[in-house]
Design a protein around this motif. Structure first.
Motif, PDB file in Angstrom:
ATOM      1  N   ARG A 228     -22.331 -62.395  14.964  1.00  0.00           N
ATOM      2  CA  ARG A 228     -21.264 -61.713  15.693  1.00  0.00           C
ATOM      3  C   ARG A 228     -21.839 -60.844  16.798  1.00  0.00           C
ATOM      4  O   ARG A 228     -21.509 -59.665  16.917  1.00  0.00           O
ATOM      5  N   ILE A 238     -18.995 -70.545  17.034  1.00  0.00           N
ATOM      6  CA  ILE A 238     -19.703 -69.304  17.285  1.00  0.00           C
ATOM      7  C   ILE A 238     -21.105 -69.437  16.691  1.00  0.00           C
ATOM      8  O   ILE A 238     -21.362 -70.295  15.850  1.00  0.00           O
TER       9      ILE A 238
ATOM     10  N   ILE B 407     -12.613 -78.751   9.867  1.00  0.00           N
ATOM     11  CA  ILE B 407     -11.871 -77.632  10.418  1.00  0.00           C
ATOM     12  C   ILE B 407     -11.340 -77.978  11.798  1.00  0.00           C
ATOM     13  O   ILE B 407     -12.014 -78.656  12.572  1.00  0.00           O
ATOM     14  N   PRO B 409     -10.464 -76.558  15.518  1.00  0.00           N
ATOM     15  CA  PRO B 409     -11.068 -75.471  16.287  1.00  0.00           C
ATOM     16  C   PRO B 409     -10.354 -74.131  16.099  1.00  0.00           C
ATOM     17  O   PRO B 409     -11.001 -73.092  16.029  1.00  0.00           O
ATOM     18  N   GLU B 411      -8.794 -73.101  13.421  1.00  0.00           N
ATOM     19  CA  GLU B 411      -9.182 -72.580  12.115  1.00  0.00           C
ATOM     20  C   GLU B 411     -10.592 -72.006  12.178  1.00  0.00           C
ATOM     21  O   GLU B 411     -10.902 -70.992  11.567  1.00  0.00           O
ATOM     22  N   LEU B 412     -11.422 -72.716  12.947  1.00  0.00           N
ATOM     23  CA  LEU B 412     -12.799 -72.275  13.084  1.00  0.00           C
ATOM     24  C   LEU B 412     -12.834 -70.874  13.668  1.00  0.00           C
ATOM     25  O   LEU B 412     -13.560 -69.997  13.216  1.00  0.00           O
ATOM     26  N   ALA B 414     -10.448 -68.641  13.606  1.00  0.00           N
ATOM     27  CA  ALA B 414      -9.892 -67.682  12.656  1.00  0.00           C
ATOM     28  C   ALA B 414     -10.920 -67.339  11.584  1.00  0.00           C
ATOM     29  O   ALA B 414     -10.986 -66.215  11.099  1.00  0.00           O
ATOM     30  N   MET B 415     -11.711 -68.350  11.218  1.00  0.00           N
ATOM     31  CA  MET B 415     -12.698 -68.143  10.173  1.00  0.00           C
ATOM     32  C   MET B 415     -13.896 -67.370  10.702  1.00  0.00           C
ATOM     33  O   MET B 415     -14.645 -66.773   9.938  1.00  0.00           O
ATOM     34  N   GLY B 416     -14.105 -67.434  12.011  1.00  0.00           N
ATOM     35  CA  GLY B 416     -15.238 -66.739  12.598  1.00  0.00           C
ATOM     36  C   GLY B 416     -16.559 -67.373  12.237  1.00  0.00           C
ATOM     37  O   GLY B 416     -17.510 -66.686  11.894  1.00  0.00           O
ATOM     38  N   GLY B 417     -16.641 -68.702  12.269  1.00  0.00           N
ATOM     39  CA  GLY B 417     -17.931 -69.351  12.011  1.00  0.00           C
ATOM     40  C   GLY B 417     -17.772 -70.551  11.111  1.00  0.00           C
ATOM     41  O   GLY B 417     -16.729 -70.736  10.487  1.00  0.00           O
ATOM     42  N   GLN B 418     -18.826 -71.360  11.106  1.00  0.00           N
ATOM     43  CA  GLN B 418     -18.767 -72.573  10.293  1.00  0.00           C
ATOM     44  C   GLN B 418     -18.693 -72.258   8.801  1.00  0.00           C
ATOM     45  O   GLN B 418     -18.140 -73.015   8.036  1.00  0.00           O
ATOM     46  N   GLN B 419     -19.284 -71.131   8.420  1.00  0.00           N
ATOM     47  CA  GLN B 419     -19.322 -70.805   6.996  1.00  0.00           C
ATOM     48  C   GLN B 419     -18.165 -69.886   6.669  1.00  0.00           C
ATOM     49  O   GLN B 419     -18.019 -68.833   7.280  1.00  0.00           O
ATOM     50  N   HIS B 420     -17.358 -70.296   5.720  1.00  0.00           N
ATOM     51  CA  HIS B 420     -16.289 -69.401   5.293  1.00  0.00           C
ATOM     52  C   HIS B 420     -16.892 -68.326   4.380  1.00  0.00           C
ATOM     53  O   HIS B 420     -17.607 -68.665   3.439  1.00  0.00           O
ATOM     54  N   PRO B 421     -16.606 -67.044   4.666  1.00  0.00           N
ATOM     55  CA  PRO B 421     -17.289 -66.002   3.893  1.00  0.00           C
ATOM     56  C   PRO B 421     -16.947 -66.011   2.408  1.00  0.00           C
ATOM     57  O   PRO B 421     -17.747 -65.550   1.602  1.00  0.00           O
TER      58      PRO B 421
END
Lengths: 309, 635
Positions: A228, A238, B407, B409, B411-412, B414-421
């Motif tokens: 980030r 990202i 995913i 784009p 959703e990607l 919204a998720m903020g990255g390839q890995q869902h936390p």
């Protein structure tokens, strides 16, 4: 909802939420049985369970999970509920009775419901089909099946030097005496102070790697390495979240070396090279710097590179 | 008089065994002699070129021409419409069918051997007879399947020779003696199988019965060696050894056989075959159950379905561990190969695998729970079903969460990255280990519940026994989860070691848990007999699901194992230069697998049906004299 989730605890939180919800159900139902003499019908229990699961997966998890995963999860839940209801004869007969009654029109009420259902169902399916294939107002991009971690090549060439990825080692993963530090042994240095002017070996190289990182990488990958950085959201996808257990923690150090050297544009097709903003650092950094920054990334996140022995 | 005849039979059998053993030994001895001869010759002619083994790194005298680069002419194909224009698709279907039938006829003798032995060791006369009859009906099914296997094998061989002549002559050149031994073993296996089957009634008493059981063992030895030899070819293609980097043989046959992946594949396949065999026989029993006209038949086939399911699932429990071993060796052999499989190009197929494995666990649990309906007293345990299902479902949720998500784009973003936390953490090995061990344990719990469903426990230490079982499972589960979480904080190589306590926990629960449970059943009061045949029709579909899932799984994993070579025929030695040297799309591959599954079950139905005609004829012939002694199953 976002405040509920604590970084590092999230998966456990999710499982606990599911577990606690389940227990509330069981206890609640026992309570209902005790007070009213009889429990909810099986079908109602199933419907409630389904709704509870849907609420958790759709609204409680934050950020929202991709819809493909939601479908998978809800499919599973539906299946399990079906199995539970039909596993024994009593509950099966009990649960299918209202459905069968409706189908055969056992009472006038059932016949009414049947008439409504038989009109509503095809209409519903028709509407569902229409909405799923009609062109939407603003076209969303289609989902992608992108491989984030493609298989690395057998060997790579970086600035005219050949590296065999299976066997190469980070030359800076060494202790004070210059001996190679096996993966795992660096743990004792996780708490060391890299700014110590007398630092030697591993810790010193971590600091040098850190300098490389903050000169080149943190704009994208963030100063916490969590993907980030200040430019991060200008890119799609990202930048990788290196602090997530799903990225560098899954990879061999040579894999990371390869990815940093070659960047997104020189990666294999599965990764959609055109999608990735990761620059090919071999064009800007020295080989030694690439190794050092890899070292730093593992040190900072306290992950260990993968090994296969 | 009778004893002499008996003895004559015994002698005949022994002679036959000796003959068979010799026929196997001869080629073995001769190859060994050949290998020994080769040494001094090599020493004498110092001019012989030496080569370095690509895997063992030893030196050896070069022999043979090695790999010759292929071009598009090396793959003569028919001008058929796509996809049949690709030779590999034809080979794929044939090889898969051959393999299905092959593993079926390898697995069934294993069960026969076990069941026959159980029958021999059972003191209860009625049960002994029942087991013996069951073993017999198992071989009966496999007999037709055996000739189908041979026919398919022949088809496959011809297709190799005609579609991949250059490649085949290379492999045949390397494995020449192995191929001969293979053929001879096949002969030996057929001979043994026929005697085993046709001699069943004649060799039914005393010592002869033991000879018969021994032949069952022999049959399995032949079958397993046969399979291991065939495996060596596939393993060589994936992880070659015994040749230099030009693919030239270096004189050491053992190195050629004993490649990096040979043994993991052997173990995985033997266990896999057993699961598969159990699944097919279970489906057969379900089919017979559903079409049965009398209560007696229903009772018998219900019981048969139960035993098959038990055998299949019993073999399923060690299968994930064999799978881990294989994957570890794959990663150890080439990181690249491992990542292509688990994280890269083929990763999505592993998600399908996860789904199918989950289907197996659910089908098993479901079958067991449905089976409790035919036992009096099972109501006492009805309450616990929901906990077992819940744990299985939660574990399965973790188990099938993919590492790479599909995913959009948006959703990607919204998720903020390839890995869902949150759920992203379920995508990695540590979580999967925890999940699969949990599912194994809940399945074991389901078994334990099933075992005691109709029993009133009377042993004095019942409370202690129960406490021990509960404590054991609690400790094992908690330990398993703790290790799964802890696994995130340690290096991968330590984590692999950590999975040992997880596995140990599961295995302890399996053996000690069920052991204590069985001990507690001693002298237990029956609350009522198992009403064989009084099981719901739905449960029989669970058996079909088991069988079909196994078939699908096998096709899937076989495809994965084979396509991980990507553009190599022989890894890093022989390139695939055919016009179709690309990896099929997942959709296409899935369609071919499904086609294979459907084709296999169609052929299997045919085999079942053939078996049926045989029985009908036999029944008609024997009808008055031969009243079956096996009474249904209800005591």
């Amino acid at each position: 909802m976002a405040t509920f989730w604590r970084p590092g605890m999230m998966p456990i939180q999710l499982l606990l939420t599911i577990g606690v919800t389940f227990l509330i159900f069981v206890i609640g139902h026992t309570f209902i049985k005790k007070t009213f003499g009889r429990g909810l019908p099986m079908l109602a229990q199933g419907a409630l369970t389904w709704l509870a699961a849907f609420t958790i997966f759709k609204f409680v998890i934050s950020p929202p999970i991709p819809s493909s995963l939601l479908y998978i999860y809800m499919g599973l839940i539906t299946l399990v509920i079906g199995l539970f209801i039909s596993a024994n004869e009593v509950s099966w007969t009990e649960s299918k009775k209202p459905i069968v009654d409706t189908l055969i029109g056992a009472t006038p009420l059932h016949r009414g419901v049947r008439a409504v259902a038989f009109i509503a169902l095809p209409l519903g399916f028709g509407w569902g089909t229409y909405t799923s294939i009609a062109p939407p107002k603003n076209f969303p991009e289609p989902p992608e099946l992108r491989t984030v971690h493609p298989a690395p090549p057998q060997a790579i060439k970086v600035q005219d030097k050949q590296f065999t990825l299976q066997t190469s080692k980070n030359p800076f993963r060494v202790d004070v005496k210059g001996e190679y530090l096996d993966v795992g042994k660096e743990k004792e240095f996780f708490a060391s102070n890299p700014f110590d002017p007398n630092a030697e070996g591993y810790v010193k190289y971590v600091k040098e790697g850190g300098e490389v990182f903050f000169r080149n990488c943190h704009f994208c990958h963030g100063d916490n390495l969590d993907g980030r950085g200040m430019f991060a959201f200008a890119f799609r996808p990202i930048p990788a979240n290196l602090a997530d257990p799903g990225t560098i923690a899954q990879l061999q150090e040579t894999f990371v070396f390869w990815r940093i050297s070659k960047g997104g544009m020189n990666a294999p097709r599965e990764i959609n090279p055109w999608d990735s903003a990761m620059p090919p650092w071999e064009e800007h950094l020295k080989i030694d710097d690439i190794w050092k920054v890899a070292l730093f990334e593992y040190w900072h996140t306290e992950f260990f590179p993968r090994t296969w022995d | 008089m009778l004893t002499i005849i008996k003895h004559r039979k015994l002698w005949a059998t022994c002679m036959l065994g000796l003959f068979l053993a010799l026929s196997v030994m001869l080629p073995l001895v001769s190859t060994m002699a050949l290998a020994e001869e080769a040494q001094p010759q090599a020493a004498a002619a110092a001019a012989v070129e030496k080569g370095k083994d690509v895997y063992y790194k030893t030196e050896g005298p070069v022999s043979g021409a090695g790999w010759t680069e292929m071009n598009e002419n090396s793959y003569p194909s028919y001008s058929l419409p796509y996809p049949l224009s690709e030779n590999r698709v034809i080979i794929w279907v044939l090889a898969q069918q051959h393999l299905y039938f092959g593993s079926f006829v390898l697995a069934v003798p294993i069960f026969c051997m076990v069941i026959e032995l159980v029958g021999l060791l059972t003191r209860d006369k009625v049960m002994a007879k029942k087991y013996d009859h069951l073993a017999y009906s198992f071989v009966k099914i496999s007999l037709t399947a055996y000739s189908v296997t041979a026919i398919l094998g022949g088809l496959l061989l011809f297709s190799f020779i005609t579609f991949y002549p250059a490649f085949f002559s290379y492999i045949a050149g390397l494995f020449r003696p192995v191929m001969h031994i293979y053929a001879l073993l096949f002969l030996a296996e057929s001979g043994t199988l026929y005697i085993y089957y046709y001699g069943w009634d004649k060799m039914n008493h005393g010592l002869l019965k033991w000879v018969h059981a021994t032949m069952g063992v022999l049959l399995n030895v032949f079958g397993s060696v046969l399979m291991m030899l065939a495996n060596s070819w596939a393993a060589f293609m994936m992880s070659p050894a015994g040749v230099d980097e030009k693919g030239r043989f270096l004189g050491n046959m053992w190195h050629l056989l004993h490649t990096a992946l040979w043994n993991p594949i052997n173990v995985h396949r033997i266990i896999g075959n057993m699961v598969f065999g159990g699944g097919v026989v279970g489906a057969y029993a379900a089919y017979k159950f559903l079409s049965a006209k009398t209560d007696e038949d229903r009772a018998y086939y219900d019981w048969m379905g139960y035993i098959s399911m038990f055998l299949a699932v019993g073999s399923l429990i060690p299968l994930p561990f064999a799978g881990y071993w294989l994957m570890r060796e794959v990663y150890g052999y080439r990181q690249q190969m491992g990542i292509t499989l688990m994280g890269g190009l083929l990763a999505w197929l592993f998600i399908i695998q996860a789904v199918l494995i989950g289907a197996l666990f659910f089908a098993t649990d479901y079958y067991l729970f449905a089976g409790m309906d035919r036992m009096k007293g099972a109501e006492r345990y009805a309450k616990s079903i929901k906990y077992v299902l819940f744990l299985t479902a939660a574990a399965f949720l973790v188990w099938l969460t993919p590492h790479t998500l599909i995913i959009t784009p948006q959703e990607l973003k919204a998720m903020g990255g390839q890995q869902h936390p949150v759920v992203g953490n379920f995508g990695v090995m540590s979580a999967k280990n925890g999940a699969v061990n949990t599912m194994l344990m809940t399945t074991i719990i389901a078994f334990i519940i099933y075992q005691r469903a109709n029993k009133q426990i009377t042993v004095k230490w019942a409370t202690w026994g129960n406490a021990a079982i509960v404590a054991m499972f609690t400790v094992a589960l908690v330990n398993n989860w703790w290790v799964a979480i802890y696994g995130y904080y340690i290096p991968a190589n330590v984590r692999v070691g950590l999975s040992v306590p997880q596995v140990m926990g599961t295995l302890t629960c399996l053996f000690v848990g069920t052991g204590i449970n069985i001990a507690m059943m001693r002298g237990a009061k029956d609350m009522g007999p198992v009403l064989w045949g009084k099981i719901s029709v739905r449960s029989q579909y669970a058996l079909f699901v088991l069988g079909v899932s196994f078939t699908w799984l096998m096709g899937l994993m076989g495809y994965i194992r084979s396509s991980v070579r990507l553009f190599w025929h022989v890894m890093e030695i022989g390139r695939d230069n055919s016009p179709w040297a690309f990896t099929h799309t997942i959709g296409f591959a899935a369609n071919v697998m499904t086609f294979n599954v459907v084709l296999f079950w169609t052929l299997t139905l045919f085999v079942f049906w053939l078996g049926e005609i045989g029985t009908k004829v036999a029944k008609a012939a024997h009808a008055p004299a031969h009243q079956p002694a096996i009474a249904g199953g209800s005591k």
